[in-house]
Scaffold this active site. Sequence first.
Site, PDB file in Angstrom:
ATOM      1  N   SER A   1      18.228  25.795  60.137  1.00  0.00           N
ATOM      2  CA  SER A   1      17.351  26.860  59.363  1.00  0.00           C
ATOM      3  C   SER A   1      17.292  26.162  57.893  1.00  0.00           C
ATOM      4  CB  SER A   1      17.738  28.218  59.463  1.00  0.00           C
ATOM      5  OG  SER A   1      18.813  28.486  58.610  1.00  0.00           O
TER       6      SER A   1
ATOM      7  N   GLU B   1      10.200  14.475  65.941  1.00  0.00           N
ATOM      8  CA  GLU B   1       8.899  14.321  65.206  1.00  0.00           C
ATOM      9  C   GLU B   1       9.140  15.232  63.911  1.00  0.00           C
ATOM     10  OE1 GLU B   1       7.361  16.978  68.135  1.00  0.00           O
ATOM     11  OE2 GLU B   1       8.073  15.631  69.618  1.00  0.00           O
TER      12      GLU B   1
END
Lengths: 132, 159
Positions: free
Chosen positions: A49, A76
């Site tokens: 997070s 990615e």
Amino acid sequence: MDDYNNVCNIIDLSQYPNGYELKTNTLYIGYTYESIGSTKYAMSLIGRSSIGRYGLFMQLSDDLGHIGENGSRTLEILASLPIKIYYKMNVGQVSFWIIQGEITPNENYYNKFNESKVNSYDFNRAWNNKKI
Amino acid sequence: MLKRYPYILLKKTNVATNSYDISLDRFLIKYSDMVIDPKLEANYEIIEIPDEGYELKKGEFHLGSSVETIGSDYYVPLVHAKSDIARLGLFIHVTANLIDVGSKGNITFQLYPVNNLKIYPNMEIAQISFWKPYGHIDLYNGKYQNSKGPQVSKIYRDF
């Protein structure tokens, strides 16, 4: 076959002790320092997070790893804000999910690619040609 | 030892088929640094969403937060956009939708629009699902515990 035909540049983060600045609107492909795998559970790899709170996509859409895979996971990476990243920085988290039903590990797709990717011939050739 | 809650403040009206709907609170955070350096504390501004709405511009990243306080000591919450919002091209998180078991607080939304769109205070933009963990549970007691409002990244503490 050269799998790296469409690679523009290869960036070695270990050469950037003061951080490498990711640009927005540019897709970066990275991989984990750790080898990760399981023959029993399915994996989900997402960003931490603390990374997401800076607008950094870590996995654009495919967070799911195959059972039987073992190796570096490909990342990615897309930055919605310009942000520096550092070699060996903690960026992601893996969770393991229980499977229902019979497990038949997939042995012939990207898992092989993932396992050897960092040392593969193609990667080394691309590295020599394109690293900056 | 943290007290164990089955859930926090779940209102019946927000319960959907598989999930619980949550709403956007009034305050947003926008980073003001030219380049984010995770080793440093980031600079940012706080924006209040007026009742008439606030326009998010395509590609501009903001943090928001849920009105609701969410958490569980028994289940792992996962945050998802409501499909209405996803269909408008708004990401409500960019990577980390997994909430730690034992964490409690307002959910921080990572808002990333691929279109210009307006957002309003109290609009329902996200949903939470609860997943059963397997094995021993150590409750979360990390740096984002008891979040009130949007929380900027505290990753600088890790270096």
